[in-house]
Design an enzyme around this catalytic site. Structure first.
Site, PDB file in Angstrom:
ATOM      1  CB  CYS A   2      20.633  27.834  45.507  1.00  0.00           C
ATOM      2  SG  CYS A   2      20.567  29.213  46.656  1.00  0.00           S
ATOM      3  NE  ARG A  52      19.366  30.959  51.877  1.00  0.00           N
ATOM      4  CZ  ARG A  52      19.062  31.669  52.962  1.00  0.00           C
ATOM      5  NH1 ARG A  52      18.216  31.170  53.850  1.00  0.00           N
ATOM      6  NH2 ARG A  52      19.603  32.844  53.163  1.00  0.00           N
ATOM      7  CG  LEU A  53      26.245  27.284  49.837  1.00  0.00           C
ATOM      8  CD1 LEU A  53      26.522  26.163  50.831  1.00  0.00           C
ATOM      9  CD2 LEU A  53      27.299  27.267  48.731  1.00  0.00           C
ATOM     10  CB  ILE A  55      26.364  33.077  50.282  1.00  0.00           C
ATOM     11  CG1 ILE A  55      26.721  31.660  49.816  1.00  0.00           C
ATOM     12  CG2 ILE A  55      27.556  34.018  50.152  1.00  0.00           C
ATOM     13  CD1 ILE A  55      27.859  31.005  50.562  1.00  0.00           C
ATOM     14  CG  LEU A  56      24.770  37.587  50.092  1.00  0.00           C
ATOM     15  CD1 LEU A  56      24.310  38.274  48.807  1.00  0.00           C
ATOM     16  CD2 LEU A  56      25.667  38.517  50.890  1.00  0.00           C
ATOM     17  N   GLY A  78      22.599  31.829  42.504  1.00  0.00           N
ATOM     18  CA  GLY A  78      23.631  32.798  42.174  1.00  0.00           C
ATOM     19  C   GLY A  78      23.747  33.908  43.191  1.00  0.00           C
ATOM     20  CG  ASP A 102      21.188  37.843  46.306  1.00  0.00           C
ATOM     21  OD1 ASP A 102      20.586  37.043  47.050  1.00  0.00           O
ATOM     22  OD2 ASP A 102      22.209  37.524  45.671  1.00  0.00           O
TER      23      ASP A 102
END
Length: 634
Positions: A2, A52-53, A55-56, A78, A102
């Site tokens: 992010c 936000r990107l 990924i999880l 991260g 996470d």
């Protein structure tokens, strides 16, 4: 992955609209979601913003800023790769979870263990955490510095963000160029931490925590990890086979951790030992083909694409390559100051941006092999520094340095016509004067020596302290190689290579991961004797032994080519007019920081075909592009 931004405003006049502008300035880092929150404290207004990107946990449950109860708020950029193990440990202690992110593990891990939770993290991260009950805010950067974190402090406003462009949006931010930092940039092509191009603005040093106490307005910085500590541990007494086996196992685990994602993952492949190790270890045992990506050049002396393709074919990856032209490079040039919002002129920024663009068409995460040269001993400068400072008696070095100070190299027949001779002469004079291999690496790393920087600036400047000046903090009980690796890790790796890849990947919404920078791998390698890195003149001895288990030696062994664009060819041809325009007397003078005459003379010598180091002009050009974008037009 992010982009984060925020503020602590003791004047209490920052608006939510300002926070939104700060956060949206890094939309490219996180195009999938956005969050903006302002919190009131008796002493200050606190703002947290995040792009936000995903990924999880791609669901809305991963939205940030994220809260736990009424007292904990986190803003996070991260990945914590081992979050599932930490989550399991927390569940055994009675914690429950709403998401599979996470981020939630960071919050509940802090609630359980406090700041000690950071020692449990394996990953890359820049974290802003607000502990409401303690009335403290923590800014935390990962051990290697993979994720960036900038901050500005003027005594009343603390601003922070993943990139400087977030800070630019706040009315309290002052764009006062620090000429001493500019001098560092001209020397190295990057600005070493903690300095930035502006006064009162800093990079948080990797492995550190910045604490802001809201009641007292106090700022303090604490170290939680330092690569020096591991280089200073007693060296391990292990056999070659033991070192190879242990390193292989650590690499395999580190690489597999970086494949954890709920989106497609690929690998940047140059065909060298570093990236080939990533592709080889990950493709082994997999039935699905790993996606690999390479940029090539039509200029053969710079082109690694054919070698990368051979490696990809041997490993059986799904390989994509793109041959870059001068025209395409010219189209990228105007974008560089937007992507790199602090002056930064690594000569591979253009191909790195374009290989990121190439990869983003197929994947959302790409693994890069940065760090291999720094942890395994890949650069020729390490051997050079040792040879120059230990290859002759110190008395002879002193005599040579003193004698060289009395002679102007421009008047030495024959040699003064050789490539970049005056600069190399100045470097050798300084190296023999210092008689220190760490200082030798510093001088070797300088594209523009300090004396020439002074001529470009038209005045002297203050010498800021950098990690190049901390060589004595690494014990001298194992030759010089390990000392040089430790210094390079804290300088060139962090502020050049990691900056290059982070900004390039994030500019297209691609998450870049660095599997070779797993801290457990680094800690182990730091304790190995130097001859596991450079042995009998062979660089990266240990890494090569591992890679040769997967790829035949005859396919790997070839002259090392740096991953750089052929700028020195393009600037004399297709890009010549851009060089003339931005390095004109008018454009140089308008910055108020340069003495144009020696720069124009250098430009003309270069265009006339004289053997001038084009990198000097590239650094000046990049600064001019940056100034035009961020100072002149705002």
């Amino acid at each position: 992955m992010c982009g984060i931004a925020g503020f602590v405003d003791f004047r209490k006049d920052t608006t939510s609209e300002t926070l939104k502008r700060m956060t949206d300035a890094v939309t490219h880092r996180g195009p999938d979601d956005a969050g903006y929150e302002v919190y009131e404290h008796a002493s200050a207004l606190v703002g947290f913003g995040q792009r936000r990107l995903s990924i999880l946990d791609l669901s809305p449950l991963g939205h940030q800023p994220m809260h736990f109860g009424e007292n904990l708020i986190v803003n996070f950029n991260g990945e914590i790769y081992n979050f599932k193990e930490i989550r399991k440990e927390l569940e055994e202690k009675g914690y429950t979870f709403k998401s599979w992110s996470d981020t939630e593990v960071i919050l509940k891990g802090y609630d359980c263990w406090g700041l000690d939770v950071i020692q449990k993290f394996t990953g890359m991260f820049a974290i802003a955490l607000y502990d409401v009950s303690k009335e403290e805010i923590y800014l935390i950067r990962d051990r290697a510095g993979v994720k960036p974190l900038y901050y500005f402090w003027d005594g009343s406003s603390l601003l922070f963000g993943s990139e400087l462009k977030s800070l630019y949006q706040h009315p309290s931010f002052k764009k006062n160029i620090d000429v001493n930092s500019l001098a560092l940039y001209l020397q190295f092509s990057y600005i070493p931490a903690p300095s930035t191009i502006f006064y009162d603005t800093y990079k948080l040093v990797p492995g550190h925590i910045l604490t802001i106490k809201l009641k007292s307005k106090e700022l303090k910085t604490d170290k939680y990890w330092d690569v020096f500590d591991h280089y200073n541990k007693p060296k391990l007494n292990v056999s070659d086979n033991e070192a190879i086996e242990q390193t292989h196992d650590l690499m395999k685990k580190a690489y597999e951790y970086r494949m954890v994602a709920d989106v497609p993952v690929g690998v940047f492949l140059s065909g060298g030992y570093d990236s080939s190790s990533v592709a080889a270890l990950l493709q082994a045992g997999r039935t699905d083909k790993l996606k690999t990506f390479t940029i090539g050049f039509n200029e053969n002396e710079f082109n690694e694409a054919p070698e990368a393709k051979k490696i990809a074919n041997y490993l059986g990856t799904d390989h994509t390559e793109w041959y870059l032209t001068a025209k395409e490079a010219g189209e990228v040039l105007p974008l560089l100051p937007e992507i790199y919002d602090e002056p930064f002129s690594d000569n591979s920024t253009v191909p790195t941006v374009l290989v990121s663009k190439l990869a983003r068409q197929q994947v959302k995460v790409a693994l890069s092999a940065d760090g291999g040269d720094e942890i395994f001993g890949g650069y020729g400068k390490f051997s050079q520094a040792e040879k120059y400072t230990t290859g002759m008696p110190s008395a002879v070095q002193k005599i040579l340095s003193t004698s060289m100070s009395l002679i102007n190299p421009e008047y030495i027949p024959y040699f003064n016509k050789q490539y970049n001779f005056t600069t190399r002469y100045e470097k050798m004079k300084l190296i023999w004067k210092s008689q220190d291999p760490v200082q030798a690496v510093k001088y070797i790393s300088q594209y523009i020596p300090e004396r020439e920087v002074e001529s470009f600036l038209g005045k002297s400047f203050d010498r800021y302290h950098t990690f190049f000046e901390e060589g004595d903090k690494v014990l001298k009980n194992d030759g010089v190689t390990n000392r040089l690796l430790a210094i390079d890790y804290k300088t060139f790796l962090v502020d050049n290579n990691l900056v290059k890849v982070d900004r390039a990947t994030m500019s297209v919404g691609l998450e870049g991961r660095e599997p070779m920078l797993d801290h457990k791998l680094i800690e182990y390698l730091a304790q190995l004797p130097s001859n596991f890195k450079i042995r009998n003149g062979v660089n990266k001895w240990l890494l090569k032994e591992i890679v040769h288990k997967y790829i035949p030696k005859e396919l790997m062994e070839r002259p090392k080519r740096p991953f750089i664009a052929p700028l020195m060819i393009w600037f004399r041809d297709e890009l010549k007019e851009q060089l003339r325009y931005y390095l004109s007397e008018t454009n140089l003078a308008k910055t108020g920081v340069f003495n144009p005459a020696p720069i124009i003379a250098l430009r003309e010598d270069y265009l006339a075909g004289k053997r001038v180091n084009y990198q000097k002009l590239w650094q000046l050009l990049v600064f001019q592009l940056w100034y035009d974008r961020w100072i002149q037009k705002l």
